[in-house]
Enzyme design. Structure first.
Site: not given
Length: 288
Positions: A182-184
C-alpha cells in the site's frame, strides 16, 4: 497556526522530519481499527513475509533528505489482522539491518497499534536477511502464504531496484502467493522484472499514493522537505502497471492475488481484505 516548515532531523545533515502543521493534518491519535475477529487459518502455510525498509534518508531535490522509513499504521494494522487470523508475520530487510519506522506518524492513543508494535519489535529490530530467506525458505512448498511490503516513503529509497526483492515477488507470482502492499510500498513492484527488463506486474491494477499530493500539498505543507526525484505512480504506469486511483480516499483494490491500498487510510481495510483473500486461497488453492 503550527509551522509548515519541515523540522530538522538532528541526526543527519540537511535531513528533515515533516512539519508540525503536516503532522497535525496527517497523524490522528487513533486509527479506524474496529476489531479483528477473524477465523483462524487452518492452512499449513501460516507465515507472511513482511519486507521492511532498512534505510531512512530519501534524497529529494535541493540536496535535502526526508527522514522516513515504514509508516507505522501501514505496517502494523495489516500485520495485526494477519496475526489475528493465525499467521506468523516474519520480518526481513534487504540488508538484515533493523527495519526503520516513521515513528513521528505513530497514532499515540491507539492501544491496538501500540500492542502489535510491541509484539513485532523483536522481529523488526532483528529481521532476517532477505537473501537468506530466498536461499533457505522459498520454493513451491514454502510455508509463506503471502508477501507484505508496507508503505512509507522509505520504500522509494532502494526497493525499486533491489534484485532480492524482485526475486521474492517473482516467486510469489509464480507460486500463487498473495502480494500485499500500500501507499508507497508498490515501489517494490518495480523490482520484479523479466530477463528483458519488463515488469512482471505489467497489466495489473493497483492502488498507490497519488503523485499529485507528493508533487503539491506534501511539499506545500512541509510534509516533504522538497520535490521527490521520481514519482511512484508515474513510474508504475511507465512499467505498464495500471494505477486505478488519483486521490487519497482509503481505497483498496484487488487484482488476482495482488492486494493494494492508497494510503494509511486504507491500512485497516487492506488488513481485512488480506485475511479474506488468504482464506479464499486456502479453499481454492490459488484464489484466482
Amino acid at each position: 497556526m503550527s509551522s509548515k516548515e519541515p523540522t530538522a532531523d538532528p541526526a543527519e545533515h540537511n535531513a528533515f522530519f515533516p512539519s508540525p502543521y503536516s503532522l497535525g493534518q496527517y497523524v490522528p491519535p487513533r486509527t479506524d481499527f474496529d476489531g479483528a475477529n477473524h477465523e483462524r487459518t487452518r492452512s499449513t502455510r501460516r507465515k507472511v513475509l513482511l519486507i521492511g525498509a532498512d534505510e531512512r534518508y530519501l534524497r529529494v531535490q535541493g540536496d535535502r533528505y526526508f527522514s522516513t522509513g515504514n509508516h507505522p499504521v501501514e505496517t502494523l494494522l495489516p500485520a495485526l489482522h494477519l496475526e489475528a487470523a493465525g499467521y506468523d508475520v516474519e520480518v526481513a530487510t534487504a540488508s538484515g539491518n533493523l527495519m526503520k519506522y516513521e515513528l513521528w506518524a505513530f497514532p499515540a492513543q491507539d492501544d491496538a497499534v501500540k500492542d502489535i508494535h510491541r509484539r513485532l519489535l523483536p522481529k523488526t529490530e532483528n529481521p532476517k536477511k532477505l537473501s537468506d530467506v530466498i536461499a533457505e525458505e522459498l520454493g513451491p512448498d514454502s510455508d509463506y502464504a503471502a508477501v507484505f511490503v508496507p508503505g512509507g516513503h522509505g520504500a522509494m529509497i532502494n526497493m525499486a531496484d533491489d534484485p532480492d526483492i524482485g526475486t521474492v515477488l517473482a516467486w510469489a507470482l509464480e507460486n500463487n502467493r498473495v502480494v500485499i502492499t500500500l501507499c508507497h510500498g508498490p515501489a517494490a513492484l518495480l523490482a520484479a522484472r523479466n530477463t528483458d527488463g519488463n515488469s512482471l506486474f505489467a497489466g495489473y491494477e493497483v492502488c498507490a499514493f497519488p503523485d499529485t499530493l507528493d508533487q503539491g500539498a506534501n511539499v506545500e505543507i512541509g510534509y516533504l522537505p522538497g520535490q521527490l526525484t521520481w514519482l511512484l505512480a508515474e513510474r508504475l504506469r511507465e512499467q505498464g502497471v495500471h494505477v486505478v486511483n488519483d486521490d487519497m480516499s482509503g481505497a483498496v483494490h484487488r487484482d488476482r492475488l495482488v492486494l493494494t491500498g492508497d494510503s494509511p487510510l486504507a491500512a485497516n481495510a487492506l488488513g481485512n481484505l488480506a485475511v479474506s483473500v488468504l482464506a479464499e486461497t486456502e479453499t481454492t488453492g490459488n484464489g484466482s
